[in-house]
Write a protein that holds these residues in place. Sequence first.
Motif, PDB file in Angstrom:
ATOM      1  N   ASN A 281     -38.560  15.240  -8.302  1.00  0.00           N
ATOM      2  CA  ASN A 281     -37.269  15.811  -8.721  1.00  0.00           C
ATOM      3  C   ASN A 281     -36.790  16.863  -7.723  1.00  0.00           C
ATOM      4  OD1 ASN A 281     -35.034  16.495 -10.244  1.00  0.00           O
ATOM      5  ND2 ASN A 281     -36.168  18.037 -11.420  1.00  0.00           N
ATOM      6  N   PHE A 282     -36.536  16.444  -6.500  1.00  0.00           N
ATOM      7  CA  PHE A 282     -36.154  17.383  -5.441  1.00  0.00           C
ATOM      8  C   PHE A 282     -34.689  17.784  -5.553  1.00  0.00           C
ATOM      9  CE2 PHE A 282     -40.016  17.471  -3.063  1.00  0.00           C
ATOM     10  CZ  PHE A 282     -40.624  16.256  -3.315  1.00  0.00           C
ATOM     11  N   LYS A 283     -34.400  19.039  -5.313  1.00  0.00           N
ATOM     12  CA  LYS A 283     -33.013  19.506  -5.272  1.00  0.00           C
ATOM     13  C   LYS A 283     -32.349  18.909  -4.027  1.00  0.00           C
ATOM     14  CE  LYS A 283     -34.186  23.786  -7.689  1.00  0.00           C
ATOM     15  NZ  LYS A 283     -35.573  23.322  -7.971  1.00  0.00           N
ATOM     16  N   SER A 284     -31.108  18.434  -4.213  1.00  0.00           N
ATOM     17  CA  SER A 284     -30.378  17.811  -3.094  1.00  0.00           C
ATOM     18  C   SER A 284     -29.918  18.912  -2.128  1.00  0.00           C
ATOM     19  CB  SER A 284     -29.150  17.094  -3.655  1.00  0.00           C
ATOM     20  OG  SER A 284     -28.254  18.068  -4.194  1.00  0.00           O
ATOM     21  N   PRO A 285     -29.474  18.528  -0.945  1.00  0.00           N
ATOM     22  CA  PRO A 285     -28.910  19.527  -0.037  1.00  0.00           C
ATOM     23  C   PRO A 285     -27.779  20.319  -0.693  1.00  0.00           C
ATOM     24  CG  PRO A 285     -29.307  17.504   1.153  1.00  0.00           C
ATOM     25  CD  PRO A 285     -29.578  17.209  -0.287  1.00  0.00           C
ATOM     26  N   GLU A 286     -26.919  19.634  -1.466  1.00  0.00           N
ATOM     27  CA  GLU A 286     -25.821  20.351  -2.131  1.00  0.00           C
ATOM     28  C   GLU A 286     -26.371  21.373  -3.113  1.00  0.00           C
ATOM     29  OE1 GLU A 286     -22.778  17.948  -3.875  1.00  0.00           O
ATOM     30  OE2 GLU A 286     -21.885  19.608  -4.954  1.00  0.00           O
ATOM     31  N   GLU A 287     -27.392  21.001  -3.850  1.00  0.00           N
ATOM     32  CA  GLU A 287     -27.975  21.951  -4.821  1.00  0.00           C
ATOM     33  C   GLU A 287     -28.580  23.157  -4.105  1.00  0.00           C
ATOM     34  OE1 GLU A 287     -30.296  18.695  -6.731  1.00  0.00           O
ATOM     35  OE2 GLU A 287     -29.710  19.649  -8.615  1.00  0.00           O
ATOM     36  N   ILE A 288     -29.219  22.918  -2.971  1.00  0.00           N
ATOM     37  CA  ILE A 288     -29.820  24.036  -2.224  1.00  0.00           C
ATOM     38  C   ILE A 288     -28.718  24.937  -1.656  1.00  0.00           C
ATOM     39  CG2 ILE A 288     -31.264  24.692  -0.259  1.00  0.00           C
ATOM     40  CD1 ILE A 288     -32.685  21.965  -0.539  1.00  0.00           C
ATOM     41  N   ILE A 289     -27.688  24.316  -1.093  1.00  0.00           N
ATOM     42  CA  ILE A 289     -26.584  25.098  -0.504  1.00  0.00           C
ATOM     43  C   ILE A 289     -25.884  25.916  -1.594  1.00  0.00           C
ATOM     44  CG2 ILE A 289     -24.280  24.856   0.543  1.00  0.00           C
ATOM     45  CD1 ILE A 289     -25.530  22.339   2.010  1.00  0.00           C
ATOM     46  N   HIS A 290     -25.652  25.316  -2.745  1.00  0.00           N
ATOM     47  CA  HIS A 290     -25.018  26.057  -3.857  1.00  0.00           C
ATOM     48  C   HIS A 290     -25.930  27.178  -4.340  1.00  0.00           C
ATOM     49  CE1 HIS A 290     -21.907  22.773  -5.183  1.00  0.00           C
ATOM     50  NE2 HIS A 290     -21.762  23.153  -3.925  1.00  0.00           N
ATOM     51  N   LEU A 291     -27.229  26.897  -4.413  1.00  0.00           N
ATOM     52  CA  LEU A 291     -28.183  27.914  -4.873  1.00  0.00           C
ATOM     53  C   LEU A 291     -28.212  29.086  -3.887  1.00  0.00           C
ATOM     54  CD1 LEU A 291     -30.406  28.669  -6.897  1.00  0.00           C
ATOM     55  CD2 LEU A 291     -32.012  27.311  -5.533  1.00  0.00           C
ATOM     56  N   LEU A 292     -28.248  28.765  -2.607  1.00  0.00           N
ATOM     57  CA  LEU A 292     -28.283  29.810  -1.569  1.00  0.00           C
ATOM     58  C   LEU A 292     -27.012  30.661  -1.646  1.00  0.00           C
ATOM     59  CD1 LEU A 292     -29.628  31.055   0.947  1.00  0.00           C
ATOM     60  CD2 LEU A 292     -28.579  29.227   2.306  1.00  0.00           C
ATOM     61  N   ALA A 293     -25.855  29.982  -1.797  1.00  0.00           N
ATOM     62  CA  ALA A 293     -24.587  30.723  -1.857  1.00  0.00           C
ATOM     63  C   ALA A 293     -24.529  31.565  -3.129  1.00  0.00           C
ATOM     64  CB  ALA A 293     -23.410  29.754  -1.809  1.00  0.00           C
ATOM     65  N   ASN A 294     -25.016  31.012  -4.232  1.00  0.00           N
ATOM     66  CA  ASN A 294     -24.962  31.764  -5.497  1.00  0.00           C
ATOM     67  C   ASN A 294     -25.847  33.004  -5.440  1.00  0.00           C
ATOM     68  OD1 ASN A 294     -24.380  32.437  -8.201  1.00  0.00           O
ATOM     69  ND2 ASN A 294     -26.232  31.364  -8.874  1.00  0.00           N
ATOM     70  N   VAL A 295     -27.058  32.844  -4.913  1.00  0.00           N
ATOM     71  CA  VAL A 295     -27.965  33.996  -4.812  1.00  0.00           C
ATOM     72  C   VAL A 295     -27.371  35.042  -3.858  1.00  0.00           C
ATOM     73  CG1 VAL A 295     -30.243  34.756  -4.012  1.00  0.00           C
ATOM     74  CG2 VAL A 295     -30.051  32.661  -5.362  1.00  0.00           C
ATOM     75  N   ALA A 296     -26.850  34.570  -2.726  1.00  0.00           N
ATOM     76  CA  ALA A 296     -26.260  35.516  -1.756  1.00  0.00           C
ATOM     77  C   ALA A 296     -25.039  36.204  -2.367  1.00  0.00           C
ATOM     78  CB  ALA A 296     -25.867  34.783  -0.480  1.00  0.00           C
ATOM     79  N   SER A 297     -24.305  35.475  -3.236  1.00  0.00           N
ATOM     80  CA  SER A 297     -23.103  36.082  -3.840  1.00  0.00           C
ATOM     81  C   SER A 297     -23.473  37.208  -4.802  1.00  0.00           C
ATOM     82  CB  SER A 297     -22.306  35.016  -4.599  1.00  0.00           C
ATOM     83  OG  SER A 297     -22.893  34.737  -5.870  1.00  0.00           O
ATOM     84  N   LYS A 298     -24.750  37.215  -5.229  1.00  0.00           N
ATOM     85  CA  LYS A 298     -25.209  38.320  -6.086  1.00  0.00           C
ATOM     86  C   LYS A 298     -25.903  39.402  -5.238  1.00  0.00           C
ATOM     87  CE  LYS A 298     -24.181  36.019  -9.961  1.00  0.00           C
ATOM     88  NZ  LYS A 298     -24.107  34.617  -9.590  1.00  0.00           N
ATOM     89  N   GLY A 299     -26.070  39.124  -3.924  1.00  0.00           N
ATOM     90  CA  GLY A 299     -26.624  40.142  -3.028  1.00  0.00           C
ATOM     91  C   GLY A 299     -28.074  39.956  -2.651  1.00  0.00           C
ATOM     92  N   GLY A 300     -28.681  38.809  -3.025  1.00  0.00           N
ATOM     93  CA  GLY A 300     -30.113  38.657  -2.796  1.00  0.00           C
ATOM     94  C   GLY A 300     -30.466  37.567  -1.800  1.00  0.00           C
ATOM     95  N   ASN A 301     -31.781  37.413  -1.633  1.00  0.00           N
ATOM     96  CA  ASN A 301     -32.357  36.369  -0.776  1.00  0.00           C
ATOM     97  C   ASN A 301     -32.829  35.215  -1.642  1.00  0.00           C
ATOM     98  OD1 ASN A 301     -32.157  38.466   1.045  1.00  0.00           O
ATOM     99  ND2 ASN A 301     -34.291  38.382   1.719  1.00  0.00           N
ATOM    100  N   LEU A 302     -32.776  34.017  -1.055  1.00  0.00           N
ATOM    101  CA  LEU A 302     -33.402  32.854  -1.692  1.00  0.00           C
ATOM    102  C   LEU A 302     -34.649  32.489  -0.897  1.00  0.00           C
ATOM    103  CD1 LEU A 302     -33.483  30.357  -3.606  1.00  0.00           C
ATOM    104  CD2 LEU A 302     -32.093  29.170  -1.887  1.00  0.00           C
TER     105      LEU A 302
END
Length: 583
Positions: A281-302
Amino acid sequence: MKQFNVILIAFFFLLNGPLIKAQEKHPDIQWFKDAKFGLFIHWGLYAELGGVYKGKNYYGSGEWIMNQAKIPAAEYAGLAKDFNPVNFNAEEWAQIARDAGIRYMVITAKHHEGFSMFDTKISDFNIVKASPYGKDPMKALSVAARKRGIKFGFYYSQFLDWHEPNGGGNDWDFDESKKNYQQYYRDKSIPQLKELLTNYGPLGIIWFDMPGGLSREQTKSMVDSLHVLQPNALFSSRVGQGLGDYTDYGDSEVPPLPVPGAWESIYTHNDTWGYIAHDMNFKSPEEIIHLLANVASKGGNLMLNIGPDGKGNIPPYSVRYLRATGKWLQKFGESIYGSTYGLIPAQPWGVTTSKPGKLFLHVMNRPEDGKLLVPGMNVSIHKIMQLDNKRPVTWKLKGTDLYVDLPELSDKRNTVFVVAYNGRLKSFDLTLPLVVSSKYKLNTVDAVFAQRKGAAQIESLTYSHYFGDWKHATCVTHLNQVEDEADFKVRVTEPGDYKIILEYACPEASSKQEGILEFDGQDYKFRTLRTSAYDENEPLLFIKHPVSMVTVSHPGIYTVKIHPLHNGNELFYLKAVLFEPAD
Ligand code: FHN
């Protein structure tokens, strides 16, 4: 018993005072705050089993198979004689990390199983002495990572050790009540940490995990003695007792609102940290990119985890999708690296990150007419361009509403535009009403934005699907009495009909209770539908329950109010209010 991490305080501060800050006292913290994207690697004897033991398949955290299957320590130690990761290639692993745009790497030196993946003189239960591989992979990996400008660090399970009679956590071979944890720290944990902090060059991070068995003073003494060996290394908050150099959130957890300071969200790429052959059940590239952007939008690191197998192979989907993420970062990395949290709440089109004088718009959902609304822009804008091709885009400012004319998105997953401005945007304007627009198929108003009345609370519910694969949902809870209310202020930008959908979880005892949704002076009744009980070790099931069609006669600010019709049991755990344009 519900396990809630109440984020009330954070929310209160956000509304009424400065954003609360994560830890950031270490003089070398800035590289970490700028790095934004790390690679977590869980690799140990458990990879040899790959989630299968005596013909039974295990799910969830594959690195916990010894614990899940209660494998006797002596039998488990026997795995080492077959552990021979001949395909391990440090240069290849480090290059994959580099290609992925990774800025730091943390690998398990010793996990709870007690097996040391490095050359240690403290315990013979290690990859050099106990396995046919006979070499130390950590030395080569640390060199290969550093050569590519990637900070290198170790994960170390400082208390849980299922191989050792005095280590924490193995109550199937050893009597926990008879354990001498201090002896474990003295004989293995601290001496091994000293080996790691002495023999592998300059380290970026020591990632402690699952603290236990030490008082605050003892932890402080351990931290101080270790910091002497690596004064520049950052210690994760899971060293315990509030003594870390930065904050780690729970597994697969992102704070629902921005948090300044140094912090990290950690996620598995599939559902497990350690290798499980049948977990695809691997996260797709889109899921990773969205996750990275969402975490960064809150000010943190992924820090995203991969779990190599017993032969030293990184799962192919991890290789491919990490590289795909790296390609996205090559185009849009300026909006991630060195950025901090976005200055406006998440919008129907996506999230924002920021740097001084720049607001990065992560457009993941293009408005139908291509006109992107960015509210709250009370600044003097001098340029807006697409980040990857630097092409300027046209825009107009109406009051504090910025409208950007979007081209077709060069990357449908997330195309970033940068707004360059003079002046100062408010830190994070939580008072901005959430935008609801007919230009999007769905508009989501998250629970964290609820104004609460009565006993209503905002809480983070933690649950799992399999075992240790933690998930978190921020919900409005404690809506039991009529006066317990969740209010959401929204700005509807186009008139028209909208279907209002409530996304919630509802245990049996809360089902078939009536609630009221008030909108624009009109009451709409609904009756709750059962989904699932709350049990942290089980899935918490949510439903998207359409409760009313409403007609908005003119654009403007509206408040949605939700409360029980009668006093009774808790109505539900409300995760979001959704608006779906109907015409
Ligand atoms: O028990 C460990 C788990 O195996 C894994 O290492 C995670 C990674 O954050 N830490 C603990 C559970 O939170």
